[in-house]
Design a protein around this motif. Structure first.
Motif, PDB file in Angstrom:
ATOM      1  N   VAL A   1       0.859  -1.183   0.000  1.00 12.47           N
ATOM      2  CA  VAL A   1       0.000   0.000   0.000  1.00 12.47           C
ATOM      3  C   VAL A   1       0.896   1.233   0.000  1.00 12.47           C
ATOM      4  CG1 VAL A   1      -1.834   1.243   1.199  1.00 12.47           C
ATOM      5  CG2 VAL A   1      -1.717  -1.262   1.355  1.00 12.47           C
ATOM      6  N   MET A   2       0.606   2.180  -0.884  1.00 15.83           N
ATOM      7  CA  MET A   2       1.388   3.404  -0.935  1.00 15.83           C
ATOM      8  C   MET A   2       0.819   4.445   0.013  1.00 15.83           C
ATOM      9  SD  MET A   2       3.908   2.761  -2.845  1.00 15.83           S
ATOM     10  CE  MET A   2       3.765   1.070  -2.226  1.00 15.83           C
ATOM     11  N   GLY A   3       1.578   4.774   1.037  1.00 21.40           N
ATOM     12  CA  GLY A   3       1.202   5.816   1.982  1.00 21.40           C
ATOM     13  C   GLY A   3       1.728   7.163   1.550  1.00 21.40           C
ATOM     14  N   MET A   4       1.863   7.363   0.265  1.00 20.30           N
ATOM     15  CA  MET A   4       2.274   8.641  -0.334  1.00 20.30           C
ATOM     16  C   MET A   4       1.533   8.734  -1.653  1.00 20.30           C
ATOM     17  SD  MET A   4       6.047   7.501  -1.566  1.00 20.30           S
ATOM     18  CE  MET A   4       6.270   6.047  -2.597  1.00 20.30           C
ATOM     19  N   SER A   5       1.256   9.969  -2.099  1.00 14.76           N
ATOM     20  CA  SER A   5       0.432  10.060  -3.296  1.00 14.76           C
ATOM     21  C   SER A   5       1.073  10.814  -4.452  1.00 14.76           C
ATOM     22  CB  SER A   5      -0.928  10.678  -2.973  1.00 14.76           C
ATOM     23  OG  SER A   5      -0.792  12.021  -2.538  1.00 14.76           O
ATOM     24  N   ALA A   6       1.923  11.806  -4.198  1.00 13.56           N
ATOM     25  CA  ALA A   6       2.444  12.626  -5.290  1.00 13.56           C
ATOM     26  C   ALA A   6       3.102  11.777  -6.368  1.00 13.56           C
ATOM     27  CB  ALA A   6       3.434  13.661  -4.752  1.00 13.56           C
ATOM     28  N   GLU A   7       3.941  10.847  -5.955  1.00 20.99           N
ATOM     29  CA  GLU A   7       4.667  10.033  -6.929  1.00 20.99           C
ATOM     30  C   GLU A   7       3.734   9.154  -7.749  1.00 20.99           C
ATOM     31  OE1 GLU A   7       8.596   8.432  -8.299  1.00 20.99           O
ATOM     32  OE2 GLU A   7       7.506  10.292  -8.008  1.00 20.99           O
ATOM     33  N   THR A   8       2.556   8.829  -7.206  1.00 20.43           N
ATOM     34  CA  THR A   8       1.633   7.965  -7.941  1.00 20.43           C
ATOM     35  C   THR A   8       0.870   8.724  -9.019  1.00 20.43           C
ATOM     36  OG1 THR A   8      -0.348   8.186  -6.521  1.00 20.43           O
ATOM     37  CG2 THR A   8       1.356   6.644  -5.807  1.00 20.43           C
ATOM     38  N   PHE A   9       0.876  10.060  -8.960  1.00 15.47           N
ATOM     39  CA  PHE A   9       0.257  10.880 -10.004  1.00 15.47           C
ATOM     40  C   PHE A   9       1.280  11.357 -11.038  1.00 15.47           C
ATOM     41  CE2 PHE A   9      -2.754  11.596  -6.461  1.00 15.47           C
ATOM     42  CZ  PHE A   9      -3.951  11.327  -7.106  1.00 15.47           C
ATOM     43  N   TRP A  10       2.546  11.295 -10.676  1.00 15.02           N
ATOM     44  CA  TRP A  10       3.582  11.940 -11.482  1.00 15.02           C
ATOM     45  C   TRP A  10       3.738  11.270 -12.841  1.00 15.02           C
ATOM     46  CZ3 TRP A  10       4.639  15.996  -8.559  1.00 15.02           C
ATOM     47  CH2 TRP A  10       5.578  16.924  -9.020  1.00 15.02           C
ATOM     48  N   GLY A  11       3.752  12.068 -13.881  1.00 14.00           N
ATOM     49  CA  GLY A  11       3.908  11.511 -15.219  1.00 14.00           C
ATOM     50  C   GLY A  11       2.626  10.984 -15.815  1.00 14.00           C
ATOM     51  N   GLY A  12       1.484  11.344 -15.236  1.00 12.79           N
ATOM     52  CA  GLY A  12       0.203  10.910 -15.781  1.00 12.79           C
ATOM     53  C   GLY A  12      -0.041   9.429 -15.613  1.00 12.79           C
TER      54      GLY A  12
END
Length: 247
Positions: A81-92
């Motif tokens: 589970v990713m407890g961070m979100s910015a990197e999961t949106f990066w690059g579309g």
């Protein structure tokens, strides 16, 4: 033999070392037999007061994420589970898929990300036009708009709170978040989305759905919902929004 406490599932969670909200949020939304075990990504420079600072923060995450995965895998989790979100949106959309493949390659496990969880939830609700609240600088907001746009959602309004440091994200008050939600809402907006796992929005989102009469997706609640449902765990959770209570 199953884990005594995590007899249904053990989640390995990755979060920046600066994040003080996502861990208590996940604990508060806990269900019997499911445990969450955190691998912390060491953030040495938490300054994100401009686009360059936010870029440096993500560079640190990329440099440290393999080590964090290696550490959390020693508890033998069943799912990531990713407890961070910015990197999961990066690059579309492509960037999100690339990130997921990286975690899968490092761990051999399926992965829940905030970006994918929001996509699933918005499709479940049939939402088309959304308002978004983030703690990010403009470059972060641009990547969020790109991600949703590539999926066919229209970001009608976005409010970036421009938090100066990674730790200060957790200092944003409910009053500030309430004002931000109202700023991105509108009659033609189908749903509201909050990004940034260190923003404390879960309780407020549950409340806001009642006075806005539309879905309000707190990213920690959406990510937890995705993780539970991916593992066949259908327990309903109160106080964290309609997504976890009804779906």
């Amino acid at each position: 033999m199953p884990d005594v406490l995590g007899w249904r599932a053990k989640f390995g969670v990755l979060a920046p070392s600066t994040n003080t909200v996502v861990e208590p949020d996940f604990a508060r939304m806990g269900v019997p037999g499911v445990t969450a075990h955190f691998g912390r990504i060491h953030i040495r420079d938490q300054n994100m007061g401009d686009d360059a600072g936010m870029g440096r923060l993500l560079e640190q995450i990329r440099a440290e994420i393999a080590a964090a995965c290696e550490r959390v895998m020693t508890c033998e989790p069943d799912y990531m589970v990713m407890g961070m979100s910015a990197e999961t949106f990066w690059g579309g959309v492509e960037g999100n898929q690339r990130f997921v493949r990286q975690i899968q390659d490092l761990t051999g496990l399926r992965v829940a990300t905030g970006a994918e969880a929001c996509r699933r939830a918005l499709e479940l609700y049939g939402a088309k036009r959304i308002g978004v609240v983030t703690p990010y600088q403009p470059v972060g907001d641009e990547n969020v708009v790109r991600f949703f746009g590539e999926l066919g959602f229209e970001v009608a309004a976005i409010k970036g709170l421009r938090c100066p440091t990674a730790v200060s994200i957790a200092h944003v008050t409910e009053d500030e978040l309430r004002q931000a939600l109202r700023a991105v809402d509108g009659e033609q907006v189908d749903a509201l989305v909050q990004c940034g796992t260190n923003l404390s929005m879960v309780r407020l989102a549950d409340e806001a759905e009642r006075w806005l009469a539309k879905p309000v997706l707190a990213i920690n609640a959406a990510t937890w919902w995705m993780a539970l449902r991916d593992n066949g765990i259908s327990d309903r959770v109160e106080g964290a929004g309609a997504l976890l209570r009804e779906h």
